[in-house]
Design an enzyme around this catalytic site. Structure first.
Site, PDB file in Angstrom:
ATOM      1  N   LEU A  42     -49.560  27.279   2.534  1.00 37.52           N
ATOM      2  CA  LEU A  42     -50.039  26.164   1.733  1.00 37.52           C
ATOM      3  C   LEU A  42     -51.226  25.563   2.484  1.00 37.52           C
ATOM      4  CD1 LEU A  42     -46.909  24.124   0.515  1.00 37.52           C
ATOM      5  CD2 LEU A  42     -48.618  25.230  -0.927  1.00 37.52           C
ATOM      6  N   ASP A  43     -52.319  25.279   1.795  1.00 33.03           N
ATOM      7  CA  ASP A  43     -53.475  24.669   2.442  1.00 33.03           C
ATOM      8  C   ASP A  43     -53.095  23.327   3.060  1.00 33.03           C
ATOM      9  OD1 ASP A  43     -55.073  26.764   1.653  1.00 33.03           O
ATOM     10  OD2 ASP A  43     -55.871  25.746  -0.115  1.00 33.03           O
ATOM     11  N   PRO A  44     -53.808  22.906   4.116  1.00 32.97           N
ATOM     12  CA  PRO A  44     -53.528  21.588   4.700  1.00 32.97           C
ATOM     13  C   PRO A  44     -53.570  20.443   3.691  1.00 32.97           C
ATOM     14  CG  PRO A  44     -54.930  22.840   6.171  1.00 32.97           C
ATOM     15  CD  PRO A  44     -54.805  23.665   4.913  1.00 32.97           C
ATOM     16  N   LEU A  45     -54.429  20.552   2.661  1.00 32.06           N
ATOM     17  CA  LEU A  45     -54.520  19.490   1.653  1.00 32.06           C
ATOM     18  C   LEU A  45     -53.398  19.566   0.622  1.00 32.06           C
ATOM     19  CD1 LEU A  45     -58.326  19.049   0.872  1.00 32.06           C
ATOM     20  CD2 LEU A  45     -56.825  17.579   2.205  1.00 32.06           C
ATOM     21  N   ALA A  46     -52.578  20.605   0.674  1.00 33.46           N
ATOM     22  CA  ALA A  46     -51.448  20.747  -0.251  1.00 33.46           C
ATOM     23  C   ALA A  46     -50.161  20.291   0.424  1.00 33.46           C
ATOM     24  CB  ALA A  46     -51.312  22.194  -0.714  1.00 33.46           C
TER      25      ALA A  46
END
Length: 312
Positions: A42-46
């Protein structure tokens, strides 16, 4: 720190700003686990559901990687960025003049099998390097489109330039790209401003725990949060073998099933006669059970006398 062998699956609610690997390492440290891996980034922003596998469960992480996923996404309408999300620089700003009917019509057009081009800012590799490294260097790499499936897509809320949607999709779907395509068809552009994963296969976000909550627990309570390794395989048919047949299965020998199943089975989870005696995964072809991923005898024994949180 004294590491120890643990076997199970932790459903983590990944926080904002943390990479999947950082979240994995924090959970691994809290549990003092010897071996661990996550089931897709999962991306850091997710934020949201990140199943973590420990010990024997790491053998089945691909099952979660291949599973359908569900997300709640927030789109910023009227603005496109270099990365397709809020981290990028603004490329263009357009006025937003859409109706609920237009949004519903555009969303419905994405249902089913669609073609999607992976974004440059992604972890897909080209000649051994992730695409985002090329993107940061200003190099554009040709990416072939690929087919993904959108099982459902619904509007959760819409106010001015903020659109929230719920998406259930096949593996490999880029929600950032989906958001950009929605904005393009609405005529105003869009980028992904927030993303939360709510499901992965049979695992649901409501069953997940945060890192803060995990850290506040005792060691025994943390172990209680682990699910058995076969929890990622719960959508597969189950076969239970007698003791002698179970021993043969663990050596990798094929076994003819009687009575013969009516159809071939591409995926099965296999158990010994004792409760909780998960042996591994296999498939059935022409009436034969063929092993795919096997637990070691030591791993099977550890599941027969599990910690409180690992009871099958």
């Amino acid at each position: 720190m004294q590491r120890r062998p643990l076997h199970g699956v932790l459903l983590l609610d990944k926080p904002l700003g943390l990479s999947s690997n950082d979240a994995l390492q924090k959970a691994k440290w809290l549990l003092r686990a010897e071996k661990a891996g996550h089931t897709g980034t999962l991306d850091p922003l997710a934020t949201g559901l990140l199943p973590l596998c420990f010990g024997a469960a790491t053998k089945f992480s691909q099952v979660s990687l291949d599973a359908d996923k569900a997300y709640e996404a927030t789109l910023k309408l009227g603005q496109t960025t270099t990365t397709g999300d809020a981290e990028g620089e603004v490329l263009d700003t357009q006025p937003v003049s859409v109706t609920a009917e237009q949004i519903a019509q555009v969303l419905a057009g994405f249902l089913g099998l669609i073609e999607q081009k992976p974004p440059m800012y992604s972890a897909l590799k080209h000649e051994g390097r992730p695409l985002y490294e090329y993107a940061r260097a200003g190099i554009e790499i040709e990416r072939p489109s690929r087919q993904v499936t959108i099982h459902s897509i619904d509007m959760l809320s819409w106010q001015a330039d903020e659109l929230r949607i719920a998406v259930r999709c096949s593996k490999g779907t880029y929600i950032r790209t989906l958001g950009e395509d929605i904005g393009r068809l609405l005529g105003c552009g869009a980028h992904l401003s927030a993303l939360r994963r709510t499901a992965s296969g049979p695992c649901q976000i409501g069953e997940a725990i945060s890192l803060d909550a995990l850290a506040a627990m005792t060691e025994a309570e943390r172990e209680d949060m682990l699910r058995p390794p076969d929890s990622l395989l719960q959508e597969w048919p189950a076969l239970r073998l007698e003791a002698s047949e179970a021993a043969r299965f663990l050596t990798g020998l094929r076994r003819r099933l009687l009575p013969r199943p009516a159809t071939d089975l591409p995926h099965v989870r296999v158990y010994g006669p004792e409760p909780g005696a998960f042996l591994g995964s296999g498939h059935v072809t022409a009436g034969e059970l063929i092993a795919d991923r096997l637990l070691s005898p030591q791993e099977v024994q550890s599941l027969l006398a599990p910690a409180p949180g690992l009871a099958a």
